[in-house]
Design an enzyme around this catalytic site. Structure first.
Site, PDB file in Angstrom:
ATOM      1  N   ASN A  87       0.673  -1.255  -0.121  1.00 55.47           N
ATOM      2  CA  ASN A  87      -0.250   0.026   0.005  1.00 55.47           C
ATOM      3  C   ASN A  87       0.529   1.277  -0.420  1.00 55.47           C
ATOM      4  O   ASN A  87       1.393   1.969   1.083  1.00 55.47           O
ATOM      5  CB  ASN A  87      -0.993  -0.368   1.323  1.00 55.47           C
ATOM      6  CG  ASN A  87      -1.773   1.437   1.086  1.00 55.47           C
ATOM      7  OD1 ASN A  87      -1.974   2.131   0.106  1.00 55.47           O
ATOM      8  ND2 ASN A  87      -1.923   1.179   2.524  1.00 55.47           N
ATOM      9  N   TRP A  88       0.900   1.885  -0.960  1.00 58.27           N
ATOM     10  CA  TRP A  88       1.928   2.679  -1.520  1.00 58.27           C
ATOM     11  C   TRP A  88       0.836   3.934  -0.874  1.00 58.27           C
ATOM     12  O   TRP A  88       1.207   5.330  -0.502  1.00 58.27           O
ATOM     13  CB  TRP A  88       2.491   3.573  -3.094  1.00 58.27           C
ATOM     14  CG  TRP A  88       2.689   2.558  -3.505  1.00 58.27           C
ATOM     15  CD1 TRP A  88       3.528   1.379  -2.747  1.00 58.27           C
ATOM     16  CD2 TRP A  88       3.129   1.963  -4.553  1.00 58.27           C
ATOM     17  NE1 TRP A  88       4.084   0.747  -3.649  1.00 58.27           N
ATOM     18  CE2 TRP A  88       4.430   1.555  -4.630  1.00 58.27           C
ATOM     19  CE3 TRP A  88       3.089   3.399  -6.058  1.00 58.27           C
ATOM     20  CZ2 TRP A  88       4.588   1.284  -6.372  1.00 58.27           C
ATOM     21  CZ3 TRP A  88       2.881   2.263  -7.412  1.00 58.27           C
ATOM     22  CH2 TRP A  88       4.377   1.688  -6.973  1.00 58.27           C
ATOM     23  N   GLU A 102      -6.802   4.683   7.531  1.00 57.40           N
ATOM     24  CA  GLU A 102      -7.064   6.477   7.119  1.00 57.40           C
ATOM     25  C   GLU A 102      -8.225   6.746   6.998  1.00 57.40           C
ATOM     26  O   GLU A 102      -8.210   8.388   7.332  1.00 57.40           O
ATOM     27  CB  GLU A 102      -5.265   6.486   6.521  1.00 57.40           C
ATOM     28  CG  GLU A 102      -4.441   6.354   7.639  1.00 57.40           C
ATOM     29  CD  GLU A 102      -2.785   5.372   6.798  1.00 57.40           C
ATOM     30  OE1 GLU A 102      -3.111   5.387   5.938  1.00 57.40           O
ATOM     31  OE2 GLU A 102      -2.493   4.990   7.338  1.00 57.40           O
ATOM     32  N   GLY A 128       2.520   1.721  10.780  1.00 54.66           N
ATOM     33  CA  GLY A 128       3.584   2.697  10.400  1.00 54.66           C
ATOM     34  C   GLY A 128       3.648   3.738  12.039  1.00 54.66           C
ATOM     35  O   GLY A 128       4.453   4.251  12.121  1.00 54.66           O
ATOM     36  N   GLY A 161       3.078  -1.396   4.597  1.00 55.79           N
ATOM     37  CA  GLY A 161       2.597   0.420   3.539  1.00 55.79           C
ATOM     38  C   GLY A 161       4.193   0.276   3.925  1.00 55.79           C
ATOM     39  O   GLY A 161       5.135  -0.341   2.833  1.00 55.79           O
ATOM     40  N   GLY A 162       4.542   1.470   4.762  1.00 55.30           N
ATOM     41  CA  GLY A 162       6.530   1.209   4.012  1.00 55.30           C
ATOM     42  C   GLY A 162       6.930   0.665   3.816  1.00 55.30           C
ATOM     43  O   GLY A 162       7.789   1.315   2.817  1.00 55.30           O
TER      44      GLY A 162
HETATM   45  C1  PEP Z   1      -1.397   0.131   5.720  1.00 46.33           C
HETATM   46  O1  PEP Z   1      -0.410   0.773   5.310  1.00 46.33           O
HETATM   47  O2  PEP Z   1      -2.185  -1.033   5.649  1.00 46.33           O
HETATM   48  C2  PEP Z   1       0.115  -0.108   7.250  1.00 46.33           C
HETATM   49  C3  PEP Z   1       0.051  -1.247   7.331  1.00 46.33           C
HETATM   50  O3  PEP Z   1       1.867   0.221   6.412  1.00 46.33           O
HETATM   51  P1  PEP Z   1       3.089   0.006   7.506  1.00 46.33           P
HETATM   52  O4  PEP Z   1       2.737  -0.941   7.210  1.00 46.33           O
HETATM   53  O5  PEP Z   1       3.323   0.787   7.199  1.00 46.33           O
HETATM   54  O6  PEP Z   1       2.708   0.048   8.751  1.00 46.33           O
END
Ligand code: PEP
Length: 251
Positions: free
Chosen positions: A9-10, A97, A173, A234-235
């Site tokens: 997930n960018w 989010e 995050g 995400g990251g």
């Molecule tokens: C996400 O964006 O759904 C997520 C889990 O982010 P991260 O991996 O950065 O915690």
């Protein structure tokens, strides 16, 4: 056997050209589609370039949201029909989010899930509790409510195709990952809810991802759990090498 699904997930990162270059660089390194489903969830403006770059390669492209109507007076929105028209196959719905910052509700998620099926897209439905809810022992009841409401009214055949992403909000995050046992307990509970709500067939078929600070260093342990069938990342999905490693872990 449920095929693992690893989705990057960018969020609101990368310019469209950088996203396309990323996919051109990684697409030949990804494992065969028979072993693992790889998905990139990108901003709307990236999607036409990405679906073109993904053609004939083992990677699916997802939008990070959509409206539930096909067209109309919804300024600033993008419809399921528009996404399908540019060959988008997946859509992330109800990310925390969007729930927290943009007023997404269980009801709107449910309308969008149904709209995704009307256009033959796979919904990735995000659920997960806040830190306060976890500390008050409300995780199971809260996540159960989100799952039931998000999938309400689906046929068994549709429900089997949904991907659920269990993402504890406190782990997104933050660098804090739920332990693999904690994550698996909630995923197992979700599977039980699906069994009670739909059927054993649905609960056995549906894929449940874990999300929340997943990275190459912890994905193997998470995926080794009985009820975790993939990851929404995400990251750690923003770097090419790291994304390839995450997908390889699912293969
Ligand atoms: C996400 O964006 O759904 C997520 C889990 O982010 P991260 O991996 O950065 O915690």
């Amino acid at each position: 056997m449920r095929k693992p699904i690893i989705a990057g997930n960018w969020k609101m990162n990368k310019l469209a050209g950088d996203g396309a270059r990323f996919l051109l660089n990684v697409r030949e390194q990804l494992p065969e589609a028979e072993k693992v489903e790889a998905v990139v969830c990108a901003p709307y403006i990236h999607l036409p370039l990405l679906t073109e770059a993904a053609r004939d390669f083992p990677v699916g492209i997802a939008a990070q949201n959509m409206h539930f109507e096909d067209s109309g007076a919804f300024t600033g929105e993008v419809s399921p029909e528009m996404l399908k028209d540019i060959l988008v196959d997946y859509v992330v719905l109800g990310h925390s989010e969007r729930r927290e910052m943009f007023g997404e509700t269980d009801e709107s998620v449910n309308q969008k899930v149904k709209a995704a099926f009307n256009h033959e897209m796979t919904p990735i439905v995000c659920v997960g509790e806040s830190l306060e809810q976890r500390e008050n022992n409300e995780t199971f009841t809260f996540v159960e409510k989100q799952v039931k409401a998000g999938l309400a009214g689906l046929t068994e055949e549709q429900a089997k195709q949904v991907v659920i992403a269990y993402e504890p909000i406190w782990a997104i995050g933050t660098g804090k990952t739920a332990t693999s046992e904690e994550a698996n307990d909630v995923c197992a509970h979700i599977r039980q809810v699906l069994k009670d709500t739909f059927s054993e067939d649905v609960s056995e078929a549906i894929r449940i991802q874990y999300g929340g600070s997943v990275k190459p260093a912890n994905i193997d342990e998470l995926l080794s759990q009985s009820d975790i069938d993939g990851a929404l990342v995400g990251g750690a999905s923003l770097e090419e090498d790291s994304f390839v490693k995450l997908v390889e872990a699912g293969a």
